[in-house]
Every structure is written in C-alpha cells, then in structure tokens.
Design an enzyme around this catalytic site. Structure first.
Site, PDB file in Angstrom:
ATOM      1  N   TYR A  70       0.858  -1.179   0.000  1.00 13.52           N
ATOM      2  CA  TYR A  70       0.000   0.000   0.000  1.00 13.52           C
ATOM      3  C   TYR A  70       0.899   1.236   0.000  1.00 13.52           C
ATOM      4  O   TYR A  70       1.438   1.639   1.038  1.00 13.52           O
ATOM      5  CB  TYR A  70      -0.908   0.025   1.226  1.00 13.52           C
ATOM      6  CG  TYR A  70      -1.987  -1.037   1.254  1.00 13.52           C
ATOM      7  CD1 TYR A  70      -2.310  -1.785   0.131  1.00 13.52           C
ATOM      8  CD2 TYR A  70      -2.693  -1.298   2.434  1.00 13.52           C
ATOM      9  CE1 TYR A  70      -3.301  -2.747   0.171  1.00 13.52           C
ATOM     10  CE2 TYR A  70      -3.694  -2.262   2.473  1.00 13.52           C
ATOM     11  CZ  TYR A  70      -3.985  -2.985   1.348  1.00 13.52           C
ATOM     12  OH  TYR A  70      -4.968  -3.948   1.385  1.00 13.52           O
ATOM     13  N   GLY A 228     -19.397  -3.432  -2.174  1.00 11.42           N
ATOM     14  CA  GLY A 228     -19.344  -3.737  -3.588  1.00 11.42           C
ATOM     15  C   GLY A 228     -18.106  -3.105  -4.188  1.00 11.42           C
ATOM     16  O   GLY A 228     -17.381  -2.349  -3.535  1.00 11.42           O
TER      17      GLY A 228
END
Length: 313
Positions: A70, A228
């Site tokens: 990251y 989602g």
C-alpha cells in the site's frame, strides 16, 4: 501496559470498541477496524494521514489492516508513527503482491515462498515491529482481476510451509488467507487459519458457504469491498433500492446500511472499511450503532447477489 481487567467492550484507550467486540487471532478486537489501503492518497500530507489513523484509534478501533504494497510502505510508515504501544492495536498485514508502477494493475504477483518471506521482512521494517500479529496470504488464482502466471503459479502447500516457518520463528503471530476458495480453506485448516479476507458484500454473496465454514471453525471473516466494487460499472451496495429505503427510514446513509448488514449477517464478521477522510471514518464507525429490525433485514437479505466483482486489493 494495557490493563488486562478492562471490559471487553472497551479498547486500551478506554473508548467503546467500534461495532462492539469481536475476535481475531485469539484477541478481542473492535468489529469495525480500519483498512489502510487508501492512506497513500494523502502522501503529500503525511500529517493528515497520521491524523486519520489517530482518529480511528480515538473512535474505538483497535484492528488495523495494511500491507507493505500500500503506497510502497507509506501506509505502514504512517501506522508506525500514529499508533502507540499503549493503544494495544492489532496490526494485520498481507503478502503475495508487490507494487507495479505503470502496469495494467497497480500490483504484480509476488507469490513465490522467497517473495513471501521478503515481504514479511519488509513489513516488519516499515511497521517497526519484531512480530506482526497476523499476516494474510493473498492468493492469486481465484476470481478475476490480477491472476498469477508463469513462475508465480505456486502450490498453496509451498506457501503455507513458509508462512508456518515464519510463525515458528516468531516473525508473525498468526496466518490468514485472502482471496481463496472454500476448498483451499479446508485444505489449509490443519495449519491453523485465523482469518479469511475475500470480496463480499450485500450484492456479492457467492461465498455464503465460506462464511458458514469460517463461523464453524472459529475463523474471523473479514470481507473486503464491503460495499461492492469501487470500480466503474461494477455493482454497488449503495445503489440498491432496498438499501436506500432502509437508509431513509433509519436516518442513516446507504453506506452505513451496507456495513451494518454485514455486522448483522454473521457474528464473526469484522470490517476493515478504508478511507483517507476523517468524516468518512466517523460515518463508517457510526455504522456499528445502526440497528436493523427483522423486516429490514429480510428486505436486505432479499437483494440478489450480482456477478462481476473485481478482486484487486
């Protein structure tokens, strides 16, 4: 040293645990954690990134999910600066990928055993730890998106062998799996698996058998993409009419309804919703206080699962 007699509903800082108390790798943690994937958006304002992580701790979050890939270690470095030993935060990392600048995907596979070991060492260095409490092995042979090819196609047993060795050496405390099938999880159970991270949300529930298996085995279920996919054209929980209706009725946001549904759906679910914005963080944590009655849950449960989740994390 943190008190060993404090209420399980309170973190070491005395704050109520965000979303209540859950279990991860044998420890009591906040059910709402913090995902550090978006922190590199604040690369040009490191102080703001540190402030977001500190805010999470103040709000009762003591479970932070990160990875060396990251931001090329940026997220890890920010966590190292923001989290104090007395906060008693469990930091979870992930291996199996490495940054790939200028590629189709921002990551490339790093699945070979020696790469997994090297990644753990890199995480230890950037986090400033002697031992990472939990490390997830990110497999790349399931789903769509980034898939291992060539010499990156590695047998899971070879990967579990090096992860077990790292645990035996004391460099990691527990082993988790990410983006795996139920068959792979069953195969890995003898090793001792503490956590599974797969894409899962109200609109992407193909893993219901995995959810049940994790509950039966006492394994934390930690879904990523809990609302989602964020990618254009992919299904989003916040677009669902039933979610919008519940949000209107309860005075919450659709995102809070989606997160609250996950917490209600299974008791062993832990969330790692990520953000680089303190106001958004506050809203995510507040989802833990949203109560869904039977009728609302039934309406949400009736939302059909939709194909097309992308699994690049």
């Amino acid at each position: 040293m943190p008190s060993t007699t404090r209420s399980p509903q309170l973190t070491a800082t005395g704050a109520p645990r965000a979303g209540g108390a859950g279990t991860l790798a044998g420890r009591t943690v906040s059910r709402i954690g913090f995902g550090a994937m978006q922190l590199p958006r604040l690369r040009d304002d490191r102080a703001a990134a540190v402030a977001v992580v500190r805010r999470a701790v103040e709000l009762g979050v003591d479970h932070i999910d990160t990875a060396q890939f990251y931001g090329d270690g940026f997220s890890n470095e920010v966590i190292r600066e923001a989290v104090r030993p007395q906060d008693d935060v469990i930091v979870v990392s992930k291996v199996g990928a490495t940054p790939h600048h200028g590629g189709r995907f921002p990551l490339r596979a790093a699945q070979r055993p020696e790469e997994l070991r090297s990644s753990v060492e890199d995480n230890l260095k950037s986090l400033g730890l002697d031992r990472i409490p939990l490390v997830n092995l990110r497999r790349m042979d399931a789903g769509s998106g980034l898939v291992a090819e060539g010499d990156q196609v590695v047998d899971i047993d070879d990967q579990l062998a090096v992860m077990t060795a790292l645990r035996d050496e004391g460099k990691i405390g527990a082993i988790g799996l990410s983006t795996v099938t139920a068959e792979q999880l069953r195969h890995a159970l003898p090793v001792g698996i503490a956590c599974v991270q797969n894409p899962y949300s109200l609109v992407a529930r193909d893993d219901e058998d995995m959810v049940a298996l994790c509950q039966d085995e006492g394994i934390a279920w930690v879904p990523y993409f809990p609302l989602g996919s964020a990618f254009p054209g992919m299904p989003k929980v916040t677009d669902e009419p039933a979610v919008i209706a519940a949000a209107d009725a309860l005075g919450s946001s659709p995102a809070q309804i989606g997160l609250a549904w996950l917490l209600h759906h299974s008791p062993h679910t832990l969330l790692i919703a990520g953000t680089a914005n303190s106001a958004h963080l506050d809203a995510n944590v507040a989802a833990g206080a949203v109560s869904l009655d039977g009728a609302t849950l039934a309406a949400l449960d009736a939302v059909p699962t939709r194909a097309g989740s992308i699994v690049v994390d």
